[in-house]
Design a protein around this motif. Sequence first.
Motif, PDB file in Angstrom:
ATOM      1  N   MET A  19       0.831  -1.210   0.000  1.00 32.40           N
ATOM      2  CA  MET A  19       0.000   0.000   0.000  1.00 32.40           C
ATOM      3  C   MET A  19       0.863   1.256   0.000  1.00 32.40           C
ATOM      4  O   MET A  19       0.601   2.202  -0.749  1.00 32.40           O
ATOM      5  N   LYS A  20       1.889   1.278   0.822  1.00 28.81           N
ATOM      6  CA  LYS A  20       2.777   2.439   0.921  1.00 28.81           C
ATOM      7  C   LYS A  20       3.450   2.727  -0.427  1.00 28.81           C
ATOM      8  O   LYS A  20       3.469   3.871  -0.900  1.00 28.81           O
ATOM      9  N   GLU A  21       3.984   1.701  -1.064  1.00 29.83           N
ATOM     10  CA  GLU A  21       4.668   1.879  -2.347  1.00 29.83           C
ATOM     11  C   GLU A  21       3.695   2.211  -3.478  1.00 29.83           C
ATOM     12  O   GLU A  21       4.028   2.974  -4.381  1.00 29.83           O
ATOM     13  N   ALA A  22       2.510   1.636  -3.442  1.00 28.32           N
ATOM     14  CA  ALA A  22       1.505   1.948  -4.464  1.00 28.32           C
ATOM     15  C   ALA A  22       1.119   3.425  -4.386  1.00 28.32           C
ATOM     16  O   ALA A  22       0.964   4.089  -5.414  1.00 28.32           O
ATOM     17  N   ARG A  23       0.981   3.936  -3.173  1.00 32.49           N
ATOM     18  CA  ARG A  23       0.673   5.364  -3.009  1.00 32.49           C
ATOM     19  C   ARG A  23       1.805   6.233  -3.553  1.00 32.49           C
ATOM     20  O   ARG A  23       1.565   7.240  -4.208  1.00 32.49           O
ATOM     21  N   ARG A  24       3.040   5.830  -3.282  1.00 31.06           N
ATOM     22  CA  ARG A  24       4.190   6.585  -3.801  1.00 31.06           C
ATOM     23  C   ARG A  24       4.197   6.607  -5.326  1.00 31.06           C
ATOM     24  O   ARG A  24       4.670   7.561  -5.934  1.00 31.06           O
ATOM     25  N   ALA A  25       3.691   5.546  -5.940  1.00 31.90           N
ATOM     26  CA  ALA A  25       3.677   5.438  -7.405  1.00 31.90           C
ATOM     27  C   ALA A  25       2.471   6.121  -8.034  1.00 31.90           C
ATOM     28  O   ALA A  25       2.383   6.195  -9.250  1.00 31.90           O
ATOM     29  N   GLY A  26       1.524   6.591  -7.215  1.00 25.58           N
ATOM     30  CA  GLY A  26       0.385   7.320  -7.764  1.00 25.58           C
ATOM     31  C   GLY A  26      -0.987   6.815  -7.400  1.00 25.58           C
ATOM     32  O   GLY A  26      -1.987   7.446  -7.743  1.00 25.58           O
ATOM     33  N   ALA A  27      -1.098   5.689  -6.726  1.00 30.53           N
ATOM     34  CA  ALA A  27      -2.415   5.206  -6.298  1.00 30.53           C
ATOM     35  C   ALA A  27      -2.944   6.115  -5.195  1.00 30.53           C
ATOM     36  O   ALA A  27      -2.173   6.609  -4.361  1.00 30.53           O
ATOM     37  N   THR A  28      -4.229   6.352  -5.194  1.00 29.36           N
ATOM     38  CA  THR A  28      -4.820   7.219  -4.181  1.00 29.36           C
ATOM     39  C   THR A  28      -5.456   6.432  -3.042  1.00 29.36           C
ATOM     40  O   THR A  28      -5.925   7.018  -2.075  1.00 29.36           O
ATOM     41  N   GLY A  29      -5.471   5.132  -3.137  1.00 31.71           N
ATOM     42  CA  GLY A  29      -6.038   4.282  -2.097  1.00 31.71           C
ATOM     43  C   GLY A  29      -6.412   2.937  -2.683  1.00 31.71           C
ATOM     44  O   GLY A  29      -6.148   2.662  -3.849  1.00 31.71           O
ATOM     45  N   ALA A  30      -6.996   2.105  -1.845  1.00 29.16           N
ATOM     46  CA  ALA A  30      -7.385   0.767  -2.287  1.00 29.16           C
ATOM     47  C   ALA A  30      -8.446   0.208  -1.364  1.00 29.16           C
ATOM     48  O   ALA A  30      -8.610   0.667  -0.234  1.00 29.16           O
ATOM     49  N   THR A  31      -9.155  -0.778  -1.851  1.00 30.53           N
ATOM     50  CA  THR A  31     -10.037  -1.584  -1.025  1.00 30.53           C
ATOM     51  C   THR A  31      -9.290  -2.871  -0.736  1.00 30.53           C
ATOM     52  O   THR A  31      -8.739  -3.493  -1.644  1.00 30.53           O
ATOM     53  N   ILE A  32      -9.264  -3.264   0.537  1.00 27.62           N
ATOM     54  CA  ILE A  32      -8.533  -4.463   0.947  1.00 27.62           C
ATOM     55  C   ILE A  32      -9.528  -5.515   1.415  1.00 27.62           C
ATOM     56  O   ILE A  32     -10.348  -5.252   2.293  1.00 27.62           O
ATOM     57  N   ILE A  33      -9.444  -6.680   0.810  1.00 28.66           N
ATOM     58  CA  ILE A  33     -10.260  -7.822   1.219  1.00 28.66           C
ATOM     59  C   ILE A  33      -9.324  -8.807   1.903  1.00 28.66           C
ATOM     60  O   ILE A  33      -8.379  -9.296   1.293  1.00 28.66           O
ATOM     61  N   ASN A  34      -9.571  -9.042   3.186  1.00 28.47           N
ATOM     62  CA  ASN A  34      -8.700  -9.908   3.984  1.00 28.47           C
ATOM     63  C   ASN A  34      -9.077 -11.377   3.877  1.00 28.47           C
ATOM     64  O   ASN A  34     -10.199 -11.723   3.534  1.00 28.47           O
ATOM     65  N   ASN A  35      -8.112 -12.215   4.202  1.00 32.25           N
ATOM     66  CA  ASN A  35      -8.306 -13.657   4.357  1.00 32.25           C
ATOM     67  C   ASN A  35      -8.780 -14.374   3.099  1.00 32.25           C
ATOM     68  O   ASN A  35      -9.654 -15.231   3.154  1.00 32.25           O
ATOM     69  N   ALA A  36      -8.203 -14.021   1.976  1.00 33.16           N
ATOM     70  CA  ALA A  36      -8.488 -14.745   0.741  1.00 33.16           C
ATOM     71  C   ALA A  36      -7.622 -16.003   0.721  1.00 33.16           C
ATOM     72  O   ALA A  36      -6.614 -16.094   1.406  1.00 33.16           O
ATOM     73  N   ARG A  37      -8.006 -16.949  -0.076  1.00 27.77           N
ATOM     74  CA  ARG A  37      -7.252 -18.193  -0.184  1.00 27.77           C
ATOM     75  C   ARG A  37      -7.129 -18.550  -1.644  1.00 27.77           C
ATOM     76  O   ARG A  37      -8.038 -18.329  -2.425  1.00 27.77           O
ATOM     77  N   GLY A  38      -6.014 -19.107  -2.030  1.00 29.49           N
ATOM     78  CA  GLY A  38      -5.829 -19.494  -3.417  1.00 29.49           C
ATOM     79  C   GLY A  38      -4.900 -20.685  -3.515  1.00 29.49           C
ATOM     80  O   GLY A  38      -4.292 -21.102  -2.542  1.00 29.49           O
ATOM     81  N   GLU A  39      -4.812 -21.203  -4.710  1.00 27.82           N
ATOM     82  CA  GLU A  39      -3.931 -22.328  -4.952  1.00 27.82           C
ATOM     83  C   GLU A  39      -3.306 -22.158  -6.316  1.00 27.82           C
ATOM     84  O   GLU A  39      -3.992 -21.850  -7.281  1.00 27.82           O
TER      85      GLU A  39
END
Length: 116
Positions: A19-39
Amino acid sequence: MQFKLLIAFVDDDVTEAVMKEARRAGATGATIINNARGEGIKRQRTFFGMQLETQRDVLLFVVERHLARKVLERIAKIAGFDDESGKGIAIQIDVEDAVGVAHQIERLKGKVEEEL
């Protein structure tokens, strides 16, 4: 202004750094969805029948199109996507239309002009 949707699947222990680096690159924010799972290609390890897997977060960024690639590359570097298999992925998708971003446009104008 045109936007891209960046979707990043990252280990939860790197979410704040991403998140910190994305903001430095120009992102203004994000939606965070916790506890995803993948394979991925490799199946998850198990220990006595319980899966040993790290928790993932899904980060959704709506980013101005000229800044999107820079943000995407920063996410990949900080999350270590290319360091080893299974660290996560990020993708970008064209956004046909968006509402609720008017307050960001004024802030983004200067940043986009710098990039061009």
